[in-house]
Design a protein around this motif. Structure first.
Motif, short mmCIF file in Angstrom:
data_model
loop_
_atom_site.label_atom_id
_atom_site.label_comp_id
_atom_site.label_asym_id
_atom_site.label_seq_id
_atom_site.Cartn_x
_atom_site.Cartn_y
_atom_site.Cartn_z
N UNK A 297 0.82 -1.21 0.00
CA UNK A 297 0.00 0.00 0.00
C UNK A 297 0.85 1.26 0.00
N UNK A 298 1.95 1.23 0.71
CA UNK A 298 2.85 2.39 0.74
C UNK A 298 3.53 2.60 -0.61
N UNK A 299 3.91 1.52 -1.27
CA UNK A 299 4.55 1.63 -2.58
C UNK A 299 3.57 2.20 -3.60
N UNK A 300 2.32 1.71 -3.58
CA UNK A 300 1.32 2.21 -4.53
C UNK A 300 0.97 3.67 -4.24
N UNK A 301 0.97 4.05 -2.97
CA UNK A 301 0.74 5.45 -2.62
C UNK A 301 1.88 6.33 -3.12
N UNK A 302 3.09 5.83 -3.02
CA UNK A 302 4.24 6.59 -3.51
C UNK A 302 4.21 6.72 -5.02
N UNK A 303 3.81 5.67 -5.72
CA UNK A 303 3.68 5.74 -7.18
C UNK A 303 2.66 6.82 -7.55
N UNK A 304 1.54 6.85 -6.84
CA UNK A 304 0.51 7.86 -7.09
C UNK A 304 1.06 9.26 -6.84
N UNK A 305 1.78 9.43 -5.76
CA UNK A 305 2.35 10.73 -5.43
C UNK A 305 3.35 11.19 -6.49
N UNK A 306 4.19 10.30 -6.95
CA UNK A 306 5.18 10.64 -7.99
C UNK A 306 4.47 10.97 -9.30
#
Length: 174
Positions: free
Chosen positions: A54-63
């Protein structure tokens, strides 16, 4: 000279997307990481399954959201070592040419991200623990790169008409 209405609309869209989506992702990542590490892992000795996914997917969204916004505020890295040695005319035309070239490359990148998204489920591209498909995140990244192409087009139009790029000034309100 004031900005055209379409550029003000693009700027407003980018600012609000960065504030709302980017802010939500940062808030989620902060709260979720704190709860997972301090409460679940340290106090209860039972970390949340799939937290890293979930944190990785959130970071992808943020980037993804940061790509076009960063282009409009001038946060992307530019190497300007040679600019002081160039004539003003050559510097102007090289900036114009490089933005056109970058726009073409970003169009290609967006196309390839869509193609990769279409293959993601078929090839089993998922997160490790929760097996969430990467497909929608490929599409999100493709859309944000396409919006960045619009930012580059705006830069080209500004360079061609006024000779300089007016970026979103951070700290000012629209």
């Amino acid at each position: 000279m004031s900005q055209p209405a379409w550029l003000r609309t693009l700027d407003s869209l980018l600012i609000w997307a960065a504030l709302i989506i980017g802010g939500a992702m940062l808030l989620f990542m902060t709260v979720f990481s704190t709860v997972n590490v301090l409460v679940m892992r340290k106090m209860l000795n039972s970390p949340i399954l799939g937290a890293e996914d979930l944190l990785i997917l959130s970071l992808v969204t943020l980037v993804a959201i940061a790509i076009p916004f960063g282009g409009r505020v001038g946060a992307h890295i530019e190497i300007e070592i040679m600019e002081s040695r160039m004539s003003p005319g050559f510097a102007h035309w090289s900036m114009l040419f490089l933005r056109i070239l970058a726009g073409g490359l970003m169009l290609l990148m967006s196309w390839e991200l869509v193609a990769a998204g279409q293959k993601a489920t078929r090839f089993g591209e998922t997160t490790q623990q929760l097996t969430i498909s990467y497909e929608p995140f490929y599409y999100l990244m493709a859309a944000c790169v396409l919006i960045y192409v619009l930012v580059l087009i705006a830069d080209v139009i500004q360079l061609a008409t006024t000779g300089k790029i007016k970026q979103i000034p951070l700290g000012d309100t629209l």
